[in-house]
Design a protein around this motif. Structure first.
Motif, PDB file in Angstrom:
ATOM      1  N   TYR A 132      19.910  11.327  -0.682  1.00 26.11           N
ATOM      2  CA  TYR A 132      20.459  10.145  -1.448  1.00 26.11           C
ATOM      3  C   TYR A 132      19.087  10.720  -2.696  1.00 26.11           C
ATOM      4  O   TYR A 132      17.904  10.330  -1.873  1.00 26.11           O
ATOM      5  CB  TYR A 132      20.844   8.987  -1.049  1.00 26.11           C
ATOM      6  CG  TYR A 132      20.141   7.744  -1.933  1.00 26.11           C
ATOM      7  CD1 TYR A 132      20.519   7.212  -2.763  1.00 26.11           C
ATOM      8  CD2 TYR A 132      19.270   6.955  -2.690  1.00 26.11           C
ATOM      9  CE1 TYR A 132      21.181   6.409  -3.864  1.00 26.11           C
ATOM     10  CE2 TYR A 132      19.084   6.015  -3.316  1.00 26.11           C
ATOM     11  CZ  TYR A 132      20.088   5.389  -4.180  1.00 26.11           C
ATOM     12  OH  TYR A 132      20.179   5.309  -5.293  1.00 26.11           O
ATOM     13  N   TYR A 228       6.721  12.641   9.573  1.00 26.76           N
ATOM     14  CA  TYR A 228       7.537  13.192   8.793  1.00 26.76           C
ATOM     15  C   TYR A 228       7.835  14.689   8.835  1.00 26.76           C
ATOM     16  O   TYR A 228       8.877  14.963   7.574  1.00 26.76           O
ATOM     17  CB  TYR A 228       8.338  12.068   7.868  1.00 26.76           C
ATOM     18  CG  TYR A 228       9.579  11.149   7.854  1.00 26.76           C
ATOM     19  CD1 TYR A 228       8.916  10.364   8.770  1.00 26.76           C
ATOM     20  CD2 TYR A 228      10.357  11.679   6.944  1.00 26.76           C
ATOM     21  CE1 TYR A 228      10.343   8.782   8.429  1.00 26.76           C
ATOM     22  CE2 TYR A 228      11.456  10.802   7.125  1.00 26.76           C
ATOM     23  CZ  TYR A 228      11.547   9.439   7.575  1.00 26.76           C
ATOM     24  OH  TYR A 228      12.892   8.689   7.960  1.00 26.76           O
ATOM     25  N   TYR A 444       3.154  -3.107  -2.102  1.00 33.11           N
ATOM     26  CA  TYR A 444       2.884  -4.335  -3.371  1.00 33.11           C
ATOM     27  C   TYR A 444       3.352  -4.977  -4.479  1.00 33.11           C
ATOM     28  O   TYR A 444       3.352  -6.030  -4.360  1.00 33.11           O
ATOM     29  CB  TYR A 444       1.468  -3.055  -3.391  1.00 33.11           C
ATOM     30  CG  TYR A 444       0.371  -2.998  -2.503  1.00 33.11           C
ATOM     31  CD1 TYR A 444      -0.592  -4.043  -1.970  1.00 33.11           C
ATOM     32  CD2 TYR A 444       0.513  -1.896  -2.096  1.00 33.11           C
ATOM     33  CE1 TYR A 444      -1.180  -3.450  -1.148  1.00 33.11           C
ATOM     34  CE2 TYR A 444      -0.190  -1.252  -0.898  1.00 33.11           C
ATOM     35  CZ  TYR A 444      -1.268  -2.387  -0.089  1.00 33.11           C
ATOM     36  OH  TYR A 444      -2.137  -1.966  -0.089  1.00 33.11           O
ATOM     37  N   MET A 445       3.971  -3.874  -4.610  1.00 33.19           N
ATOM     38  CA  MET A 445       5.094  -4.309  -5.356  1.00 33.19           C
ATOM     39  C   MET A 445       6.386  -5.300  -5.420  1.00 33.19           C
ATOM     40  O   MET A 445       6.120  -6.261  -6.026  1.00 33.19           O
ATOM     41  CB  MET A 445       5.478  -3.032  -6.101  1.00 33.19           C
ATOM     42  CG  MET A 445       4.538  -2.377  -7.076  1.00 33.19           C
ATOM     43  SD  MET A 445       5.217  -0.529  -7.616  1.00 33.19           S
ATOM     44  CE  MET A 445       6.072  -1.488  -8.350  1.00 33.19           C
ATOM     45  N   LEU A 527      -1.321 -10.985 -10.920  1.00 30.84           N
ATOM     46  CA  LEU A 527      -0.784  -9.794  -9.941  1.00 30.84           C
ATOM     47  C   LEU A 527      -1.472  -9.826  -8.196  1.00 30.84           C
ATOM     48  O   LEU A 527      -1.076  -9.591  -7.139  1.00 30.84           O
ATOM     49  CB  LEU A 527      -0.908  -8.421 -10.147  1.00 30.84           C
ATOM     50  CG  LEU A 527      -0.198  -8.196 -11.364  1.00 30.84           C
ATOM     51  CD1 LEU A 527      -0.306  -6.088 -11.472  1.00 30.84           C
ATOM     52  CD2 LEU A 527       1.531  -8.495 -11.075  1.00 30.84           C
TER      53      LEU A 527
ATOM     54  N   CYS B 415      -1.808   6.131  -3.840  1.00 28.62           N
ATOM     55  CA  CYS B 415      -0.534   6.561  -4.613  1.00 28.62           C
ATOM     56  C   CYS B 415       0.279   7.127  -4.282  1.00 28.62           C
ATOM     57  O   CYS B 415       0.814   7.868  -4.950  1.00 28.62           O
ATOM     58  CB  CYS B 415      -1.176   8.160  -4.327  1.00 28.62           C
ATOM     59  SG  CYS B 415      -3.240   8.261  -4.351  1.00 28.62           S
ATOM     60  N   GLY B 416       0.971   5.525  -3.808  1.00 28.21           N
ATOM     61  CA  GLY B 416       2.349   5.056  -4.055  1.00 28.21           C
ATOM     62  C   GLY B 416       3.091   6.422  -2.888  1.00 28.21           C
ATOM     63  O   GLY B 416       2.615   7.468  -1.542  1.00 28.21           O
ATOM     64  N   HIS B 418       3.980  10.073  -3.358  1.00 31.58           N
ATOM     65  CA  HIS B 418       2.961  11.156  -3.283  1.00 31.58           C
ATOM     66  C   HIS B 418       1.689  11.238  -2.327  1.00 31.58           C
ATOM     67  O   HIS B 418       1.400  12.395  -1.854  1.00 31.58           O
ATOM     68  CB  HIS B 418       2.403  11.680  -4.902  1.00 31.58           C
ATOM     69  CG  HIS B 418       3.632  12.099  -5.449  1.00 31.58           C
ATOM     70  ND1 HIS B 418       4.948  12.370  -5.117  1.00 31.58           N
ATOM     71  CD2 HIS B 418       3.705  11.176  -6.972  1.00 31.58           C
ATOM     72  CE1 HIS B 418       5.875  12.385  -6.285  1.00 31.58           C
ATOM     73  NE2 HIS B 418       5.410  12.192  -7.099  1.00 31.58           N
TER      74      HIS B 418
HETATM   75  C1  LIG Z   1       8.797   9.823   3.613  1.00 29.65           C
HETATM   76  C2  LIG Z   1       9.175   9.557   2.096  1.00 29.65           C
HETATM   77  C3  LIG Z   1      10.754   9.392   2.201  1.00 29.65           C
HETATM   78  C4  LIG Z   1      11.134   9.322   1.282  1.00 29.65           C
HETATM   79  N1  LIG Z   1      12.393   9.873   0.772  1.00 29.65           N
HETATM   80  C5  LIG Z   1      13.577   9.418  -0.103  1.00 29.65           C
HETATM   81  C6  LIG Z   1      14.799   9.887  -0.381  1.00 29.65           C
HETATM   82  O1  LIG Z   1      15.635  10.224   0.924  1.00 29.65           O
HETATM   83  N2  LIG Z   1      14.926   9.070  -1.731  1.00 29.65           N
HETATM   84  C7  LIG Z   1      14.435   8.960  -2.482  1.00 29.65           C
HETATM   85  O2  LIG Z   1      15.306   8.849  -3.443  1.00 29.65           O
HETATM   86  N3  LIG Z   1      13.435   8.632  -2.214  1.00 29.65           N
HETATM   87  C8  LIG Z   1      12.527   8.488  -1.800  1.00 29.65           C
HETATM   88  N4  LIG Z   1      11.378   8.500  -1.067  1.00 29.65           N
HETATM   89  C9  LIG Z   1      10.563   8.194  -2.247  1.00 29.65           C
HETATM   90  C10 LIG Z   1      10.074   6.304  -2.554  1.00 29.65           C
HETATM   91  O3  LIG Z   1      11.274   5.611  -2.496  1.00 29.65           O
HETATM   92  C11 LIG Z   1       9.083   6.300  -3.540  1.00 29.65           C
HETATM   93  O4  LIG Z   1       7.901   6.810  -3.180  1.00 29.65           O
HETATM   94  C12 LIG Z   1       8.670   5.202  -3.206  1.00 29.65           C
HETATM   95  O5  LIG Z   1       9.791   3.860  -4.565  1.00 29.65           O
HETATM   96  C13 LIG Z   1       7.057   4.614  -4.620  1.00 29.65           C
HETATM   97  O6  LIG Z   1       7.387   5.143  -5.870  1.00 29.65           O
HETATM   98  P1  LIG Z   1       6.652   6.224  -6.367  1.00 29.65           P
HETATM   99  O7  LIG Z   1       6.245   7.403  -5.544  1.00 29.65           O
HETATM  100  O8  LIG Z   1       6.779   6.102  -7.983  1.00 29.65           O
HETATM  101  O9  LIG Z   1       5.145   4.665  -6.486  1.00 29.65           O
HETATM  102  P2  LIG Z   1       5.020   4.783  -7.774  1.00 29.65           P
HETATM  103  O10 LIG Z   1       5.515   3.223  -8.343  1.00 29.65           O
HETATM  104  O11 LIG Z   1       4.331   5.794  -8.457  1.00 29.65           O
HETATM  105  O12 LIG Z   1       3.210   3.865  -6.845  1.00 29.65           O
HETATM  106  C14 LIG Z   1       2.281   4.241  -7.071  1.00 29.65           C
HETATM  107  C15 LIG Z   1       0.995   2.676  -7.242  1.00 29.65           C
HETATM  108  O13 LIG Z   1       1.080   2.215  -7.708  1.00 29.65           O
HETATM  109  C16 LIG Z   1       0.806   0.476  -7.805  1.00 29.65           C
HETATM  110  N5  LIG Z   1       2.698   0.098  -8.802  1.00 29.65           N
HETATM  111  C17 LIG Z   1       3.793   1.122  -9.831  1.00 29.65           C
HETATM  112  N6  LIG Z   1       3.948  -0.040 -10.471  1.00 29.65           N
HETATM  113  C18 LIG Z   1       3.481  -1.644 -10.253  1.00 29.65           C
HETATM  114  C19 LIG Z   1       3.253  -2.593 -11.146  1.00 29.65           C
HETATM  115  N7  LIG Z   1       4.686  -2.366 -12.537  1.00 29.65           N
HETATM  116  N8  LIG Z   1       3.170  -3.217 -10.682  1.00 29.65           N
HETATM  117  C20 LIG Z   1       1.758  -3.112  -9.831  1.00 29.65           C
HETATM  118  N9  LIG Z   1       1.321  -2.019  -9.458  1.00 29.65           N
HETATM  119  C21 LIG Z   1       2.140  -0.609  -9.451  1.00 29.65           C
HETATM  120  C22 LIG Z   1       2.358   1.211  -6.548  1.00 29.65           C
HETATM  121  O14 LIG Z   1       1.792  -0.485  -6.204  1.00 29.65           O
HETATM  122  C23 LIG Z   1       1.269   2.352  -5.872  1.00 29.65           C
HETATM  123  O15 LIG Z   1       0.600   2.136  -5.373  1.00 29.65           O
HETATM  124  C24 LIG Z   1      10.538   8.331  -0.301  1.00 29.65           C
HETATM  125  C25 LIG Z   1       8.777   8.613  -0.166  1.00 29.65           C
HETATM  126  C26 LIG Z   1       8.903   8.818   1.486  1.00 29.65           C
HETATM  127  C27 LIG Z   1       6.762   8.988   1.015  1.00 29.65           C
END
Ligand SMILES: Cc1cc2nc3c(=O)[nH]c(=O)nc-3n(C[C@H](O)[C@H](O)[C@H](O)COP(=O)(O)OP(=O)(O)OC[C@H]3O[C@@H](n4cnc5c(N)ncnc54)[C@H](O)[C@@H]3O)c2cc1C
Ligand SMILES: Cc1cc2nc3c(=O)[nH]c(=O)nc-3n(C[C@H](O)[C@H](O)[C@H](O)COP(=O)(O)OP(=O)(O)OC[C@H]3O[C@@H](n4cnc5c(N)ncnc54)[C@H](O)[C@@H]3O)c2cc1C
Lengths: 681, 681
Positions: A132, A228, A444-445, A527, B415-416, B418
């Motif tokens: 996915y 993982y 958090y979100m 927030l 860092c979400g 990543h």
């Molecule tokens: C082990 C692993 C497996 C995964 N497997 C899949 C998969 O199979 N398929 C897939 O599609 N995805 C997958 N993911 C991705 C996962 O769904 C995303 O990492 C997750 O949705 C978080 O998004 P991001 O990394 O972009 O965080 P970001 O949105 O970049 O968040 C970064 C930081 O900013 C903060 N933040 C962001 N926006 C806001 C806001 N509006 N208000 C306040 N704070 C905010 C967050 O709290 C966080 O601290 C996987 C991730 C991991 C770690």
């Protein structure tokens, strides 16, 4: 070690099997036992090298295990429940993980019958292995910001999938790195220059024979992670790849190939149903995820002896099990209580979900057009069953996965130095669990969604048009007593204790509402308040669910009175310990007095620790983890902690097959490896 | 990415170099730069494979690096400071680690001149490579419970070292697993059937030529760990091994070979000085340990854009850097403040320590017999400089390492998704740091020592014979106002804010004293109160140290007014955020009102976040971490986050050299590896 746990068990009257059945039912326990027997009989599932191997070796073995599971499904004709049980027992992420959970589920939920015929049949057969692919290097939470495009070509009725920038690269996609040959790709649908937002496309990425990437596709594994590592999370870049019309999953929207028009159809609220379902399972699992750590730490802390009690009578000589120290108890026993609290909360969520699905299906049949909305944010507060359930699932997912993750680390620390050894079995489990905090909605979100829902509900209550659900009930009650205040007997009455949680959550809701609606504060400035609010409301739900589970006939009919009393103590410990941790909010809301908090802290909680302590080992036994599953020296059910640590270190550890040259002036590093003489560098 | 950080930097007037010099001095910065240049020029220190390698490979490389460092010391004639700088820059535990830190230090501190001549000379030359073998499988914290015996043989004037049970096996001993050929072994000294408690013995464990274990010695590596895998922590079992009289380190006690009598001599309080010193360095390091995580997360959160601000004006289009969200700020900026708070606290501790050593040496010269006591528990409250310093170091070690460890995990989560990648650079750093919570005194247990000291001080104050130190000063002040109460302007006055921390710590001290002395509560029932008390007192010390550092000439003379004002904001953020987290204790003690807390939370803290936000990137720049040291895609100083992630995943990741056979009905797992065709299993 051995005698110690026998004694511990002899000292408690907890009927372990009865409690085990209350948690899981006899049927499930029986199923687990049966499947465990099968897994243990196959060498490929042997865990003895797990902690020693590097990434590539672990990935290779995980793939072998996944393949074996497939063969076992056929051989034993396992149903989905049996298969899920098997993967739970194996307890490691595997390269087929996303195929089963997300790829097939998406096809099933969002494909047309034709598409299901075309893809799902092959997928069920593992000819197609999928994943996915939503998240990108540059976008995760903000799905609308995805950069991958799927441009409709009216001439030849195809889509062109393209990654316009490096940040458009799909990233984190489970099973994609090395294993999948198909991906369900979320891409911005573009028709005639206009974007219609992200839509799902089924795209082949690797050759069915050679398994090499197809032309103009760059795909691979994203590298090592904190945990993982048995999973191949992948990246994926498209350089203008053409795919046929059928590739766009068309149950809810499609491009009409005749008119090139974008057409919406059906009720996508079902998709949000799936999200809610997934989050509910996370709540349910959080209890047992945490229970592993608590089992390991509790057993070890019963076996581990260190120091004599300072106030021990002169005669007594031996050291105390560290589980006798209140500072160890306060770290472990509230977590033990939390395992039950989360379990019952998860079960309640599941039940609510199933109920709502029934009602939805009835409504769906009547083609209620008001349901055709893209997301839960847009549903009408309260009027929609899903909205309440969705908000609960968001808040509870965040709270429960945070409790489980942080609880596991607390368990690891409670084991002192030995907790840091891989053989404790907690570290790797924790590391594999951690992403749960981030995925399926960053914890958090998610709290923003909960707060938004609570604000809407509060507005409805103020406008006197709140629908009848628990959220509006507690808000109305709070509001009706705004001039009267409250008086909760938090220590003397369990139901008052639950009400105090409701009061505090309601207080925070109206506070936040005042900030937003009266003071017109910017969303961003609120927030942190929203985060607290969501936590408060979710803690209320957990407390209430735990309380209600212990009142319900379903529970009371299955266990004896002593055990019920003990579970009630666990309820009180969980609730009062939580209350104490959040004391300042309880004060501030007026839900209880300084004196009550002080009594709870210094008397009640401490007494509960003492009362629960003798039953700790049997209470964790009731979770029913097999030693093979725990794979932990510290958590062995027979208490042979040190023998096992020693055996693994001295007999299994491959580093001990190497003799080094320790002297700095010699360039030789490994002098001898497994008998052969070696000289390197 | 790139432009973003440039803009961030342009938007702040923080003089990065000036602040960097305030933290480290120009001399140290210059030294770092010079040594970094040397390290970078040697291939063996290249980090590009660090995140990919398995345990054995990493250990091998770590050994190679340690050897190289030895050669560089000679080549460049490095002094100890320069060497320490080099190991800090390499930033990974290495197999010589315990030789340098503990083995040689123990010989130096506890050996006689004759023993030093015999062992230390060879140790300095790396002919002897040693370790410090205290902990056993069965005993860690409780050193008196060690089971290894050293029995004096009057006939031939030797000791027999023996491990009577499996649990007597030495365990966790750094550098012992594969590297060391000597160990400083703590064993129960037994003379004529009588035990005299644990004493240090220098024992050869491996052959100097073959490096194989000597006869009757079972030694090896204890296996993989949650982190620290470049280090070979080892086990060690003795089967009645005879060692000569000279082996027992005899500076403070020895066996008279003529009379077979046990003889004590000299002042072992020096040993406790060493413990205090080690803990002070942990406090000092905690700031920069945490600063790495904060640097990475702050830079990444400035680069990472996700969502538009909900209240953004219609015209504005782009997504917001997540560092703009207050929910991200509240997680990161108080940690940024904490890095400075811990740094200044560590520096203050070091200064106090050096001062006390000077005084001690003067006293020592006068052979003050009252100093001849085995441990800090037995020192007279207050009369001893060491007692106060020792208690402070215990409490601060516990608090600061907890802040650093939990802060790093908070940075990772910020860092979400990543953050979960190894390339974030936070995970491995966190995992390697975690044992700091457990070693040099388990953080939970250390709090008992702090509480014990505070209770003694309070008793002294009540008895009107408290010595003049800061602890008794705040306790006396609190006591003197027991009928008057207090009024602290926590938001308007920085010094009042510090006083509020003192008030709360004093309140908790007298509460605990009442429980122990008046209510006669068992020690064990008070452990949780003690934990809270220690935390409160340590938080007071950190707040006070930070405050005083910003008042001192040493600081104000080195930075401009704007920067000083900014640091004061960091001080306020740290103090008020901490106060808010612990609000219920501040209420309970009467140190502030509900209204003040509520204002601090909703106004002051939020305003401080806003004011500090624009300077966040430059404030982390001031810590001066080189990219090579951070080894983090997310923390790159040029903001090229995504390019770096992609490069590492796509180009460096060895898993991508493997093509799997994904189909369950095929037994082949890896079909092709690096070009060659392979068929396995
Ligand atoms: C082990 C692993 C497996 C995964 N497997 C899949 C998969 O199979 N398929 C897939 O599609 N995805 C997958 N993911 C991705 C996962 O769904 C995303 O990492 C997750 O949705 C978080 O998004 P991001 O990394 O972009 O965080 P970001 O949105 O970049 O968040 C970064 C930081 O900013 C903060 N933040 C962001 N926006 C806001 C806001 N509006 N208000 C306040 N704070 C905010 C967050 O709290 C966080 O601290 C996987 C991730 C991991 C770690
Ligand atoms: C990576 C690493 C490297 C190490 N290197 C070395 C080395 O080089 N040399 C060496 O000698 N040792 C080394 N150690 C060992 C280390 O010093 C011990 O692990 C540490 O002292 C903790 O002791 P323990 O493991 O026995 O914990 P325990 O004392 O067994 O503690 C277990 C639990 O019980 C609690 N507890 C114990 N007693 C009490 C009490 N009285 N009151 C309340 N709670 C209590 C603790 O808080 C903890 O939660 C190392 C350890 C690690 C993890």
């Amino acid at each position: 070690g051995e005698d110690v746990l026998t004694q511990e068990r002899a000292g408690s009257n907890v009927p372990v099997e009865q409690l085990n059945e209350l948690l899981f039912t006899r049927e499930v326990i029986e199923r687990k036992r049966r499947i465990l027997g099968i897994l243990k009989s196959h060498q490929v599932f042997d865990k003895s090298q797990n902690y020693f191997s590097g990434r590539i070796e672990r990935f290779e073995r995980a793939l072998a295990r996944e393949k074996k599971l497939r063969l076992l499904i056929k051989e034993h004709n396992w149903d989905p429940d049996e298969f899920r049980t098997a993967t739970e027992l194996v307890s490691e992420p595997g390269p087929y993980g996303l195929h089963d959970s997300m790829f097939k589920v998406t096809l099933d939920g969002q494909g047309t019958p034709e598409q299901q015929e075309m893809f799902l049949t092959l997928a069920n057969d593992y000819k197609i292995i999928g994943c996915y692919a939503q998240t990108e290097l540059g976008h995760g939470s903000n799905v609308r910001g995805l950069e991958t495009t799927a441009t409709w070509n009216p001439q030849d009725k195809t889509f062109t999938i393209h990654s316009p920038h490096l940040t458009a690269s799909k990233w984190w996609i489970g099973s994609l790195g090395r294993t999948a040959n198909y991906a369900c790709v979320m891409a911005q649908l573009i028709i005639n220059g206009k974007s219609h937002g992200p839509h799902p496309f089924v795209v082949q990425v690797r050759d069915m024979k050679t398994h090499e990437p197809l032309e103009n596709i760059h795909v691979g594994d994203i590298g090592p992670k904190f945990g993982y590592n048995t999973m191949d999370n992948g990246f994926l870049l498209f350089n203008k790849v053409k795919i046929p019309h059928i590739s766009m999953l068309a149950r809810f929207s499609r491009v009409d190939p005749a008119t090139n028009a974008y057409v919406r159809q059906g009720s996508p609220s079902l998709i949000y149903g799936t999200l809610t379902w997934v989050r509910s399972t996370i709540v349910m699992q959080a209890g047992s995820v945490l229970a592993r750590g608590v089992t390991i730490a509790t057993r070890y802390c019963a076996v581990r002896r260190q120091f004599q009690d300072r106030d021990a009578p002169q005669g007594e000589k031996g050291e105390s099990p560290v589980l006798n120290y209140t500072m160890v108890q306060i770290r472990l026993l509230p977590l033990l209580a939390a395992t039950f609290a989360l379990h019952f909360t998860g079960a309640a969520m599941m039940a609510l979900y199933q109920e709502s699905q029934k009602k939805m299906n009835t409504r769906d049949a009547s083609k209620d057009s008001s349901m055709r909305r893209p997301g839960p944010e847009e549903t009408e507060s309260g009027s929609d069953i899903l909205a309440d359930l969705h908000a609960s699932s968001c808040g509870l997912k965040a709270l429960s996965s945070t409790i489980a993750a942080e609880g596991l680390e607390a368990c690891r620390r409670a084991c002192g130095g030995h907790g840091y050894s891989s053989f404790s079995g907690i570290g790797s489990w924790y590391a594999d669990y951690l992403p749960t905090i981030t995925w399926e909605g960053d914890n958090y979100m998610l709290t923003q969604q909960v707060a938004r829902y609570l604000l809407k509900s509060a507005r409805a209550v103020l406008a006197n048009k709140g629908p009848a659900n628990d959220t509006t009930r507690i808000l109305s009650h709070f509001h009706s007593r705004s001039e009267v205040g409250c008086a909760f007997d938090i220590i003397g009455s369990d139901s008052d204790l639950v009400d105090a949680f409701a009061w505090r959550a309601s207080f925070l809701t109206f506070e936040a509402l005042k900030h937003r609606d009266e003071h017109k504060k910017p969303w961003n400035d609120l927030l942190v308040d929203f985060y607290r609010l969501s936590k408060a409301h979710s803690q209320y739900m957990v407390t209430k669910s735990f309380y209600e589970a212990l009142q319900s006939q379903a529970t009371t009919s299955k266990i004896n009175t002593d055990t019920l009393e003990l579970l009630k103590k666990l309820f009180r410990l969980f609730a009062l310990h939580t209350l104490e941790q959040e004391a300042s909010e309880f004060y501030a809301s007026g839900a209880c007095s300084k004196h009550q908090i002080s009594l709870a802290r210094t008397n009640t909680v401490m007494r509960l620790l003492k009362e629960i302590r003798p039953h700790a080992v049997k209470l964790v036994d009731a979770w029913g983890f097999d030693d093979w599953v725990l794979d932990s020296s510290l958590g062995r059910s027979d208490g042979k902690v040190y023998e096992d640590m020693f055996y693994r270190a001295s007999e299994l550890n491959p580093l001990n097959r190497i003799t080094v040259d320790p002297y700095p002036d010699s360039a030789v590093l490994f002098r001898r490896v497994e008998g052969e003489v070696k000289s390197k560098l």
